[in-house]
Design an enzyme around this catalytic site. Structure first.
Site, short mmCIF file in Angstrom:
data_model
loop_
_atom_site.label_atom_id
_atom_site.label_comp_id
_atom_site.label_asym_id
_atom_site.label_seq_id
_atom_site.Cartn_x
_atom_site.Cartn_y
_atom_site.Cartn_z
N GLU A 33 33.48 39.05 30.51
CA GLU A 33 32.56 40.17 30.75
C GLU A 33 31.14 39.88 30.27
O GLU A 33 30.18 40.13 31.01
CB GLU A 33 33.12 41.45 30.11
CG GLU A 33 34.33 41.97 30.87
CD GLU A 33 35.13 43.03 30.14
OE1 GLU A 33 34.69 43.48 29.06
OE2 GLU A 33 36.20 43.42 30.65
N LYS A 65 44.52 48.96 30.05
CA LYS A 65 44.00 47.61 29.80
C LYS A 65 44.27 47.19 28.35
O LYS A 65 44.39 46.02 28.05
CB LYS A 65 42.49 47.59 30.08
CG LYS A 65 41.82 46.24 29.90
CD LYS A 65 40.40 46.30 30.38
CE LYS A 65 39.59 45.07 30.05
NZ LYS A 65 38.22 45.19 30.57
N ASP A 83 27.94 45.35 24.41
CA ASP A 83 28.69 46.13 25.40
C ASP A 83 29.45 47.26 24.71
O ASP A 83 30.44 47.02 24.03
CB ASP A 83 29.67 45.19 26.14
CG ASP A 83 30.49 45.91 27.22
OD1 ASP A 83 30.40 47.16 27.32
OD2 ASP A 83 31.22 45.22 27.95
N ASP A 101 34.90 44.48 38.09
CA ASP A 101 34.92 44.81 36.67
C ASP A 101 36.11 45.73 36.46
O ASP A 101 36.06 46.91 36.82
CB ASP A 101 33.60 45.50 36.28
CG ASP A 101 33.62 46.10 34.87
OD1 ASP A 101 34.61 45.88 34.14
OD2 ASP A 101 32.64 46.77 34.51
P1 ADP Z 1 34.63 50.67 30.02
O1 ADP Z 1 33.95 49.36 29.90
O2 ADP Z 1 35.42 51.06 28.80
O3 ADP Z 1 35.41 50.84 31.27
P2 ADP Z 1 32.08 52.07 30.66
O4 ADP Z 1 31.16 50.94 30.49
O5 ADP Z 1 32.25 52.64 32.01
O6 ADP Z 1 33.51 51.81 30.01
O7 ADP Z 1 31.58 53.22 29.66
C1 ADP Z 1 32.22 54.45 29.57
C2 ADP Z 1 31.57 55.23 28.45
O8 ADP Z 1 30.20 55.45 28.76
C3 ADP Z 1 32.20 56.60 28.26
O9 ADP Z 1 32.51 56.80 26.89
C4 ADP Z 1 31.09 57.55 28.70
O10 ADP Z 1 31.11 58.73 27.95
C5 ADP Z 1 29.86 56.76 28.38
N1 ADP Z 1 28.71 57.26 29.13
C6 ADP Z 1 28.52 57.25 30.47
N2 ADP Z 1 27.35 57.84 30.80
C7 ADP Z 1 26.78 58.23 29.64
C8 ADP Z 1 25.57 58.91 29.29
N3 ADP Z 1 24.72 59.31 30.23
N4 ADP Z 1 25.31 59.14 27.99
C9 ADP Z 1 26.18 58.75 27.03
N5 ADP Z 1 27.33 58.13 27.27
C10 ADP Z 1 27.64 57.86 28.56
MG MG Z 2 33.32 47.60 30.39
#
Ligand code: ADP
Ligand code: MG
Length: 567
Positions: free
Chosen positions: A145, A68, A168, A6
């Protein structure tokens, strides 16, 4: 061994299909998520992941994140004295993940399934393949995705005609897709979203509350914080995560050696982000409409992306769909797990097929304009003419007026992208048209954009008073890397100096200590300085046992002042 990756905007993960199930692979810090961040330190050495995210705080000119977003464009960013395209930066993240997998599996990893957003266009998909190639990975397959999320939740084991809605919410992007499974094929029936909405916006809202309400702040403090979100985003992020677990949280910030705090309730947070939550609804309706499904006709609603951990998101979905969404898999791991499922199927020659929608406009097309705000005219505004997700072929017209008296020419700057700032979006071309000299605002032009399925954009412009016309044809090419550019990039990436793998955690601790040093003043600063010096001494002595112990000491010391949070 084929791995599943991912490659996220904020975080990336790698997984493998073993013993009949997908398994996440930890990085050198023991985390499954590796921040999609790259930095080049002052000695020209490469830093990837959490250490690079720390570096971005102290030395933004040497760090890159969220690249990205510009996959499939020619945009480059300079880190130190080298310029990098998004493909190259992504390749560096992929290489780090590949190395983690090789260390974990004890064998070379040369093939991968990599996920991409469903809305990625051909150029963005090819750029992702190039990134894999640059990282030494044969990209067996690009997987959408949402499809990956569907596979992680066993869509392929459902009866024919099963439908899933995948919601998502990542760090900076929001995607909703409707999937349908039929006879070994997953079809992405609709996809909608907002490329400028994600978890970061929610953290930002907490920061704004803090600036407004924290009594310990002077007017000058407030102004400073308003101007420089880098000063507080970590504290806001922490408070946001705390509020996912508890009803109240404290956002605490060190400012010039003083600690400023604000107690927040979940209700405060939800009130302050009601507009953001509202913005999540339209794309859902849009995707359902496009797929011609009612909410009750869906078999499952699946939540993925780290930001779906916020209880208000789950509650909104539950209310909207009148049922509990699936979220048994960690929301930030589902896509990597699904990629590993596809990799596992691929290894047995049983990979699922996918049908991707190609008949919608994957990005917005428009022109740069200016906007009157009170007495002032603000330039560099993006005015979309064809909005993202419009079915193609499409033809749309907008009318614009002159901005100065006796203006003779209107210069159209044609752009593609989702940023409200015109110059942030990809420049596609220019078109000038002469207009009769009239008072500002009186001369009008009509701009028509016509876009077809082959990616050809025709721009026609007509001056309404004088009747003159002009047009141009823009082909969406030249964003791909040529063979020669790829060969050159391979050399450049290979030539980058790297820290040995076993030193990565040391690297991270040093970067984190430097960030905390910048953050703090007085006694804490002196303490951090002393810990750093001690650690550097230990490193110099090169005794592995002493280094392990020193690392442990430094980690505990830093944890004691910032709580040990890693993001
Ligand atoms: P991406 O797909 O953009 O790479 P992710 O799916 O890893 O991102 O999500 C990242 C986001 O998830 C960030 O904005 C982070 O603050 C949020 N996040 C992660 N853990 C928590 C949580 N426990 N509560 C609220 N938001 C969270
Ligand atoms: Mg993602």
């Amino acid at each position: 061994m084929i791995v599943g990756i991912d490659l996220g905007t904020t975080n990336s993960l790698i997984a493998v299909f073993r013993d009949g199930r997908p398994q996440l692979i930890p990085n050198t810090l023991g985390d499954f998520s590796t921040p999609s961040a790259v930095a080049i330190d002052e000695t020209g050495k490469l830093i990837v992941g959490l250490a690079a995210r720390e570096r971005a705080a102290t030395d933004p000119a040497r760090a890159a994140q969220a690249f990205k977003r510009w996959m499939g464009t020619e945009r480059t960013v300079k880190l130190g004295d080298k310029a990098f395209r998004a493909e190259e930066l992504s390749a560096l993240v992929l290489q780090a993940l590949k190395a983690d997998a090789e260390a974990f599996l004890g064998e070379p990893v040369t093939e991968a399934v990599i996920t991409v957003p469903a809305y990625f266009n051909e150029a963005q998909r090819r750029a992702t393949r190039t990134a894999g190639e640059l990282a030494g990975l044969k990209v067996e397959r690009l997987l959408n995705e949402p499809t990956a999320a569907g596979l992680a939740y066993g869509l392929q084991d459902r009866p024919d005609n099963s439908t899933f809605l995948v919601f998502d919410l990542g760090g900076g992007t929001f995607d909703v897709s409707v999937l349908e499974y039929f006879d070994g094929v997953v079809e992405v029936r609709a996809s909608a979203g907002d490329t400028r909405l994600g978890g970061e916006d929610f953290a930002h809202a907490i920061g704004k509350l803090f600036i407004e309400r924290c009594g310990a702040l002077s007017l000058a403090d407030r102004e400073r914080l308003q101007k420089d979100p880098a000063l507080w985003w970590r504290a806001a992020e922490q408070a946001k995560r705390d509020l996912s677990e508890r009803d109240t949280a404290t956002m605490g910030l060190m400012l010039d050696g003083r600690r400023a705090e604000l107690e927040l309730t979940r209700a405060d947070f939800e009130t302050a982000t009601a507009d953001l939550l509202q913005r999540l609804r339209r794309p859902i309706e849009r995707a359902l409409q496009d797929a011609q499904l009612s909410p009750s006709a869906l078999d499952e609603v699946v939540l993925v992306g780290g930001a779906t951990r916020m209880p208000m998101v789950r509650q909104m979905i539950t209310r909207l769909f009148q049922r509990l969404p699936l979220r048994t898999i960690d929301p930030d791991q589902a896509i990597a797990q699904g990629a590993a499922v596809q990799a596992g199927l691929k290894a047995r020659d049983a990979a699922l097929d996918e049908v991707v929608l190609t008949d919608v406009m994957p990005f917005s097309l428009g022109v740069i304009t200016s906007q009157q705000v009170g007495q002032q005219r603000i330039g560099d505004r993006f005015s979309p003419i064809i909005e993202r997700n419009t079915p193609v072929p499409v033809s749309r017209m907008e009318r614009y007026c002159t901005v100065s008296d006796n203006q003779k020419v209107v210069e159209l700057d044609i752009r593609q992208g989702e940023s409200p700032l015109g110059s942030d979006n990809l420049h596609l071309g220019k078109l000038d048209i002469e207009v009769p000299p009239l008072p500002a605002g009186d001369a009008a032009i009509e701009v028509r954009f016509t876009y077809d399925a082959n990616g050809l954009l025709e721009v026609d412009v007509r001056d309404v008073q004088g009747g003159r016309t002009a047009s141009t044809l823009i082909r969406n090419t030249a964003t791909e890397m040529s063979e020669a550019q790829i060969a050159e990039a391979l050399l450049q990436l290979r030539a980058l100096k790297r820290h040995p793998r076993e030193e990565e955690e040391n690297r991270y601790l040093v970067e984190r200590a430097k960030r905390l040093y910048e953050d703090r003043l007085g006694e804490q600063r002196n303490a951090i300085q002393a810990w750093l010096s001690e650690f550097e001494q230990v490193l110099d002595a090169q005794d592995p046992r002493a280094i392990r112990q020193g690392r442990q000491r430094l980690r505990e010391a830093l944890d004691s002042i910032d709580g040990g949070f890693r993001f």
